[in-house]
Design a protein around this motif. Structure first.
Motif, short mmCIF file in Angstrom:
data_model
loop_
_atom_site.label_atom_id
_atom_site.label_comp_id
_atom_site.label_asym_id
_atom_site.label_seq_id
_atom_site.Cartn_x
_atom_site.Cartn_y
_atom_site.Cartn_z
N THR A 120 4.70 -2.37 -12.13
CA THR A 120 3.53 -1.56 -11.75
C THR A 120 3.98 -0.25 -11.13
N ARG A 121 4.94 -0.31 -10.22
CA ARG A 121 5.44 0.90 -9.58
C ARG A 121 6.06 1.85 -10.60
N LEU A 122 6.80 1.30 -11.55
CA LEU A 122 7.42 2.13 -12.58
C LEU A 122 6.36 2.80 -13.45
N ARG A 123 5.36 2.05 -13.89
CA ARG A 123 4.28 2.63 -14.71
C ARG A 123 3.54 3.70 -13.94
N ALA A 124 3.29 3.45 -12.67
CA ALA A 124 2.60 4.44 -11.82
C ALA A 124 3.44 5.71 -11.68
N HIS A 125 4.71 5.54 -11.41
CA HIS A 125 5.60 6.70 -11.25
C HIS A 125 5.66 7.51 -12.55
N GLU A 126 5.81 6.83 -13.67
CA GLU A 126 5.88 7.52 -14.96
C GLU A 126 4.59 8.26 -15.28
N ALA A 127 3.47 7.77 -14.78
CA ALA A 127 2.17 8.39 -15.04
C ALA A 127 1.87 9.54 -14.07
N GLY A 128 2.73 9.75 -13.08
CA GLY A 128 2.52 10.84 -12.13
C GLY A 128 1.68 10.47 -10.92
N ILE A 129 1.54 9.17 -10.67
CA ILE A 129 0.82 8.72 -9.47
C ILE A 129 1.63 9.17 -8.24
N VAL A 130 0.96 9.74 -7.23
CA VAL A 130 1.64 10.26 -6.05
C VAL A 130 2.26 9.12 -5.24
N CYS A 131 1.50 8.06 -5.00
CA CYS A 131 1.98 6.90 -4.24
C CYS A 131 1.38 5.64 -4.85
N CYS A 132 2.12 4.56 -4.76
CA CYS A 132 1.63 3.25 -5.18
C CYS A 132 1.81 2.32 -3.98
N LEU A 133 0.68 1.96 -3.36
CA LEU A 133 0.71 1.15 -2.14
C LEU A 133 0.27 -0.28 -2.42
N ALA A 134 0.98 -1.21 -1.79
CA ALA A 134 0.60 -2.62 -1.88
C ALA A 134 -0.41 -2.94 -0.79
N LYS A 135 -1.48 -3.65 -1.17
CA LYS A 135 -2.46 -4.15 -0.19
C LYS A 135 -1.86 -5.38 0.48
N PRO A 136 -2.00 -5.57 1.74
CA PRO A 136 -2.58 -4.63 2.68
C PRO A 136 -1.57 -3.54 3.03
N PHE A 137 -2.03 -2.32 3.10
CA PHE A 137 -1.18 -1.19 3.47
C PHE A 137 -1.55 -0.77 4.88
N SER A 138 -0.64 -0.08 5.55
CA SER A 138 -0.95 0.37 6.91
C SER A 138 -1.75 1.67 6.83
N PRO A 139 -2.55 1.93 7.84
CA PRO A 139 -3.29 3.18 7.86
C PRO A 139 -2.36 4.39 7.74
N ASP A 140 -1.22 4.34 8.43
CA ASP A 140 -0.28 5.46 8.37
C ASP A 140 0.26 5.68 6.96
N GLU A 141 0.52 4.60 6.23
CA GLU A 141 1.01 4.73 4.85
C GLU A 141 -0.02 5.45 3.98
N LEU A 142 -1.27 5.03 4.09
CA LEU A 142 -2.31 5.64 3.28
C LEU A 142 -2.49 7.11 3.65
N LEU A 143 -2.56 7.40 4.94
CA LEU A 143 -2.74 8.79 5.36
C LEU A 143 -1.58 9.66 4.91
N GLU A 144 -0.36 9.16 4.99
CA GLU A 144 0.80 9.91 4.51
C GLU A 144 0.68 10.20 3.02
N CYS A 145 0.26 9.22 2.25
CA CYS A 145 0.12 9.40 0.81
C CYS A 145 -0.99 10.40 0.47
N VAL A 146 -2.13 10.28 1.13
CA VAL A 146 -3.24 11.19 0.85
C VAL A 146 -2.86 12.62 1.25
N ARG A 147 -2.27 12.77 2.41
CA ARG A 147 -1.84 14.11 2.83
C ARG A 147 -0.80 14.68 1.87
#
Length: 126
Positions: free
Chosen positions: A89-116
């Protein structure tokens, strides 16, 4: 025109949509939530600056939504979230240009870092 970026959240799990929206709003972002990719695509909401999408949803997946936006000429920096993380999944996401691929449950800081990072034009990472 909004002075704060709009982040679209597409997830079929209402509790995840609401929690993600609340977190991002508390960090100063505007949010719009959608239960599936189709409702996002047909929405009259202003154009999102960032997309947070679930990998597995009925109908179009988050990855398929990202690829659809690219193919239609309207790409949006995307953060993919999944309850079923895998190297594939991470490889497919990376190849597609996804900025971040987070596993649930993710921390608030991880999500905020990715969105920023997505809003700042960060290069994809998994």
């Amino acid at each position: 025109m909004f002075s704060r970026p709009l982040v679209a959240i597409v997830d079929d799990d209402q509790s995840i949509r609401e929690a993600t929206s609340n977190l991002l709003q508390s960090a100063g972002f505007l949010t719009a939530t959608f239960a599936d990719a189709e409702s996002f695509l047909t929405s009259s909401e202003p154009r999102a600056a960032c997309l947070v999408a679930d990998m597995r949803m009925p109908g179009m997946s988050g990855l398929q939504l990202h690829q659809h936006l690219i193919a239609s000429g309207a790409p949006i920096p995307t953060v993919l979230i999944t309850a079923y993380p895998s190297d594939a999944t991470r490889l497919r996401a990376h190849e597609a240009g996804i900025v971040c691929c987070l596993a649930k449950p993710f921390s608030p800081d991880e999500l905020l870092e990715c969105v920023r990072g997505a809003l700042a034009g960060a290069t994809p990472k998994s």
